[in-house]
Structures are given as structure tokens and as C-alpha cells.
Design an enzyme around this catalytic site. Sequence first.
Site, PDB file in Angstrom:
ATOM      1  CG  ASP A 175      28.632   7.368  -1.899  1.00 39.78           C
ATOM      2  OD1 ASP A 175      28.582   6.280  -2.489  1.00 39.78           O
ATOM      3  OD2 ASP A 175      28.689   7.473  -0.663  1.00 39.78           O
ATOM      4  CB  ILE A 176      23.260   8.182  -0.446  1.00 37.63           C
ATOM      5  CG1 ILE A 176      22.447   8.235  -1.749  1.00 37.63           C
ATOM      6  CG2 ILE A 176      22.401   8.589   0.750  1.00 37.63           C
ATOM      7  CD1 ILE A 176      21.203   7.362  -1.740  1.00 37.63           C
ATOM      8  CG  ASN A 183      20.101   0.433   4.053  1.00 38.39           C
ATOM      9  OD1 ASN A 183      18.948   0.721   3.765  1.00 38.39           O
ATOM     10  ND2 ASN A 183      21.024   0.201   3.149  1.00 38.39           N
ATOM     11  CG  HIS A 188      18.116  -3.556   4.175  1.00 40.84           C
ATOM     12  ND1 HIS A 188      19.227  -3.320   3.398  1.00 40.84           N
ATOM     13  CD2 HIS A 188      18.566  -3.949   5.374  1.00 40.84           C
ATOM     14  CE1 HIS A 188      20.304  -3.589   4.100  1.00 40.84           C
ATOM     15  NE2 HIS A 188      19.933  -3.980   5.305  1.00 40.84           N
ATOM     16  CG  ASP A 192      15.370  -1.355  -1.285  1.00 43.13           C
ATOM     17  OD1 ASP A 192      16.606  -1.192  -1.238  1.00 43.13           O
ATOM     18  OD2 ASP A 192      14.820  -2.467  -1.257  1.00 43.13           O
ATOM     19  CD  GLU A 219      26.259   3.296  -0.470  1.00 43.11           C
ATOM     20  OE1 GLU A 219      25.968   2.169  -0.923  1.00 43.11           O
ATOM     21  OE2 GLU A 219      27.106   3.458   0.428  1.00 43.11           O
TER      22      GLU A 219
END
Length: 306
Positions: A175-176, A183, A188, A192, A219
Site C-alpha cells: 500500500d502506498i 493526490n 490526480h 496516476d 493504491e
Amino acid sequence: MGGLEQQSVLIVDDDRVSRTMLAELLNPDTRVVLAKDGASALQRIHDDASICLVLLDVGMPGMSGYEVLQKLNSSPPAQDVRVIFISGATEERDEEKGLLLGAVDYVFKPIRPAIVKVRIQNHLRLIAQRKALERLAGHDALTGIANRRSFDEALVLGCQTAVRRQEPVSLAMIDIDFFKQYNDHYGHPAGDEALRRVAQVVASFARRPYDLAARYGGEEFALLLPVVPDMNDLLDRLCLDVVAQAIPHAGSKVAPVVSISVGAVQLRPGATHTPQGMLEHADALLYQAKQQGRNRAVWGPYPVSD
Ligand SMILES: [Mg+2]
């Protein structure tokens, strides 16, 4: 994220009566979200990945419907979004302009409710069909690595193989860290790009034929790795390689750059298990990694005891 199956329709109109009328047309079969101007519409689309169709009034004070679609085109949201213009302008060139901008349909006011309802339902059906095809293709459109469906299938097969061969198999959930803040801070499109770069790092750890790297949703990424000799070493390198990308992250509380937290389980050879149980335990260890300060991996055997 989740809720791949859910479809929401966003109705954008500065006129409350029009908003209400369109909403009543779709309720209760379809989830409806409302916005009364272009700026809040764009925010809604970026915040709610279930929005797949937008009924967009052309004539609005501030930002026109055309401008809203132009902004969507220049900064596409994570999900695919289709737009139907609703317009009081009945000139042919208005309709042409809307369709050339990329709208899938153009409806004139005053609307004919029964016709508009059928048109909307047709578009929702087409959107659902396209999503189903993407899932069947097995790849995540944004990052190009495997999607969740592929991963879930590979996990079932990988576990069966491991049990039959009396070999270990490892599953890592990744998980980031502070991705929402990323974001919020960078926007956004940058989010991405960060997802794509982290995906490449995760994929670089799946080199052998039965290894698999996937975007599990939002994410979150997942790795399936049969027979890893040294999990400590591998997971340390994974965390370090993401940090080494040096993607600036001003919103992170643990590092000046993008980092990840990892929860991993290694299925004991010959142990009884379920793929679901492995996923849940990996998620619990991911939670521990976050509790312990993020930018780290926590792993353990599964089941915890025989
Ligand atoms: Mg209007």
C-alpha cells in the site's frame, strides 16, 4: 475503492428543478449524485470512482458544460467517464460541438423523460459491458500490470500448486503511504503517474514464470511469489526500491518521497489454508506495518500455528 460493479450517475445542472427531474427519472434503479456547478462536478468525479456517466447541463454560470468536458479530457480521472450533454440550445452546431468534444449523446431541453431514460440505460449497459471486457482481459488499464481478478485466480492456483508440491508460497499486500495526501497535494494526474511508477517497481519483483504482480485496487498492489528463499531480504529491497524512485511526497509524514507499507505471509509447506485466509492475514500484517510507522514490511508464516 472497491465496488467495481457499482455504477453511479452524476447529474450536473445549475437549475434545481432540472436536477430533481433527472434524478427522479433514474431513482431507484441507479445511484445518483448531484452537483450544481462545473467545479463541484469535477471534484465529485475525482472523489467517487463509481461515477461512470455524467448528465451535464451545457448552460451554467461560471464554467459551461463544454468547459467541464474539456477539463475532463485534459485531466482524465482514474475511472472511465462518459458524458451526455443536456442543453437548452437547440442549434445543430451546439449538438455538433458537444459530440466533437467527446460526449456520447446530446439531449435537448425540455427533455422527454421516457426517451431520455432509455438512452441513459443504454449507455449504462454499454459501460458495464466494456468494464466486463476489461476485467476479462486481466490487465489494469492504468498501470498495465495484472488486475485483481487475474491475481485472485493466480492465488488459488498458486496455493494449490504449493500444497501439492509441499512448497512455500508467499503473498505480499502493498500500500502506498499517505496516497490520499499525495493526490490532494499534487493532483490526480500526478497520482496516476506515481501509481504507474510504483507498479513498475512491484512488477520488477515478479520475474520468474509463476510470480505475479498486480494492482489490487486503488493504491494497493499485490505480489504472489512461490518459493522465496529470503523474505526479509526481498521485502526490504522492495521498500527501498520504491523510495529510490525519489518521487517527491510533501504530504507524507514518514519520508520526503513516496514510500510503501507491506504485509506479507508465507504459506507453510503442507499447511491447510484458504486464499481468503491468506489475504486477510496479509492485510492484518499490512495494518501492523502501518501502525509501526509505515515505509516498512511486516511478514510472518501462515497459518500462524498449525
Ligand atoms: Mg443551466
